[in-house]
Design an enzyme around this catalytic site. Sequence first.
Site, short mmCIF file in Angstrom:
data_model
loop_
_atom_site.label_atom_id
_atom_site.label_comp_id
_atom_site.label_asym_id
_atom_site.label_seq_id
_atom_site.Cartn_x
_atom_site.Cartn_y
_atom_site.Cartn_z
N SER A 139 -79.02 -113.84 -15.66
CA SER A 139 -77.60 -114.20 -15.64
C SER A 139 -76.84 -112.98 -15.16
O SER A 139 -77.36 -111.86 -15.23
CB SER A 139 -77.15 -114.53 -17.06
N TYR A 152 -76.79 -112.72 -26.74
CA TYR A 152 -77.16 -113.36 -25.46
C TYR A 152 -77.33 -112.30 -24.38
O TYR A 152 -78.32 -112.29 -23.65
CB TYR A 152 -76.10 -114.39 -25.05
#
Length: 291
Positions: A139, A152
Amino acid sequence: MSAGRPAAGRVALVTGASAGIGKSIVRRLLQHGWTVHGAARRVEQMAELAAAGATVGPLDLSDEASMKACVRRVLDAHGRIDALVNNAGYGSYGALEDVSLAEARRQFEVNVFALVRMCQLVLPTMRAQRGGTIVNVSSMAGRGWTPFGGWYHATKHALEVLSDVLRVEVEPFGVRVVVIQPGRVESEWAATAARTLRKSSRASVYRDRVEPLAALLEDYGGAASPEVVSDAVVRALSSAAPRRRYATPLEARAAILLHWLLPDAAWERLTALGLRAAARRTRSAGRDDQN
Ligand code: NAP
């Protein structure tokens, strides 16, 4: 297909194929002539992929037996694995003071440990074939960071460095490792992040600061279509010399560049400004609702 690597007869295993980006990757690979196996817990959500020509089956990334069975199923059906696309993952959000370590461990288990375990399970086959590509979906969150997404970000940062190490370790066996760094993409991801953020901050001192971020995640306006990511995966798998990283769309490239350029203090100010802007949006949306 582009760049001279014929897909006919080549076999890909795609995790997280029951939703969002994974579903799109399976469809795109089928269109490009790959033999594809899609895996996830919600097998029923992959019926359309099966109808389109993929084989599908169960995979729970928090269960060793399930991971082994998944890889075995692909090898029994197709006899080889040319690409492993480690796409499955989720964002569990919340202030670091609020998120239980059990939840943090669960997220690491799926986003990091299971991803490496899947690599371990396919590598003997890829080494024996003297070729294969592992695509790890990271990401833009794997480079920079924002408050209330600490765990995360930690999983995606970990995935980035593990991919770099793995790339060098397996390169002599003809196995390539590619990292994909998506920006915001339409999928179930943002709803999960918003739900976990609200849940973890229900009775929290951080609640007022967290709420605008949850609203922003629920809105997720401007998110790109999953095809921008699946196109990058196809580009990587089609190339004779894939890049180490594919950041897409432009927003992801810009965020990664900005994080690289800015001193830590400036990045901190930027994230604070972002949260304040989100809070203003939430307040004005609230006023509009009252009018
Ligand atoms: P999504 O729509 O929520 O899909 C997530 C997929 O992961 C689902 O297929 C889900 O399948 C699977 N999964 C989750 N937990 C699992 C587990 N324990 N075992 C097996 N499969 C599991 O999200 P997405 O956006 O497509 O996410 C795909 C990847 O892109 C993730 O790694 C995510 O971090 C990354 N990413 C997304 C965005 C974004 O804005 N959407 C941005 C950057 C990076 P089941 O629930 O059926 O098992």
